[in-house]
Scaffold this active site. Structure first.
Site, PDB file in Angstrom:
ATOM      1  CG  ASP A 126      -4.511  -0.935  -4.420  1.00  0.00           C
ATOM      2  OD1 ASP A 126      -5.099   0.066  -3.973  1.00  0.00           O
ATOM      3  OD2 ASP A 126      -5.100  -1.971  -4.759  1.00  0.00           O
ATOM      4  CG  ASP A 144      -7.995   0.183  -0.641  1.00  0.00           C
ATOM      5  OD1 ASP A 144      -9.043   0.571  -1.212  1.00  0.00           O
ATOM      6  OD2 ASP A 144      -7.034  -0.317  -1.252  1.00  0.00           O
TER       7      ASP A 144
END
Length: 170
Positions: A126, A144
């Protein structure tokens, strides 16, 4: 609205839209994660828009919002269920237009991007952090964002735009 047969060319166009969208999302997701991993040390932060948007290289062994850390079996089960849901929607939405299949492609591409990370690395990379100071939204990535946008668009379609919604209520 009456049921009409869906032509093979329409079905091919819808599946092509879904496949191409998923492929683009997967490629952009994996390329962006590779760029972050090769550019920023783990934990390193780089401001993009002051403190509001920051590139922050982190490893997520959990789900969205860092829930269920280390639950790889859980994620594989959820991924299989997500694929089953996508197959169901792909079949249920035949003939409703290419745009809806682009939405399904967003979810598919994002799901594949994070699944590939989990299989290959054991975690998801991330890197997009939004917030102010210590008040930050959980860090996320292209996959995401694609999943969230795809699901929101799908819900909006089903609740607001689906021409067959009126038939079910009648």
């Amino acid at each position: 609205m009456s049921s009409q047969a869906v032509s093979p060319s329409q079905t091919r166009s819808e599946l092509l839209a879904m496949g191409l969208t998923a492929a683009v999302v997967l490629l952009v997701d994996q390329a962006s994660k590779a760029a972050i991993a090769s550019t920023l040390a783990l934990g390193e932060r780089v401001p993009v828009i002051g403190d509001l948007v920051v590139l922050w290289h982190v490893r997520n062994e959990g789900a969205a919002f860092s829930l269920f850390q280390g639950g790889q079996i859980f994620f594989l089960i959820i991924t299989v269920l997500a694929f089953a849901m996508l197959v169901y929607f792909q079949r249920a939405f035949r003939g409703r237009g290419v745009a809806l299949y682009v939405v399904l492609g967003l979810v598919l591409g994002g799901t594949l991007g994070n699944l590939l990370d989990r299989i290959r690395l054991g975690y998801v990379t991330d890197f997009i952090s939004v917030g102010i100071g210590s008040l930050r939204w959980p860090t996320w990535n292209v996959a995401d964002a694609s999943i969230v946008v795809g699901i929101l668009a799908l819900v909006a379609y089903l609740m607001l735009l689906d021409p067959r919604r009126g038939e079910a209520q009648a």
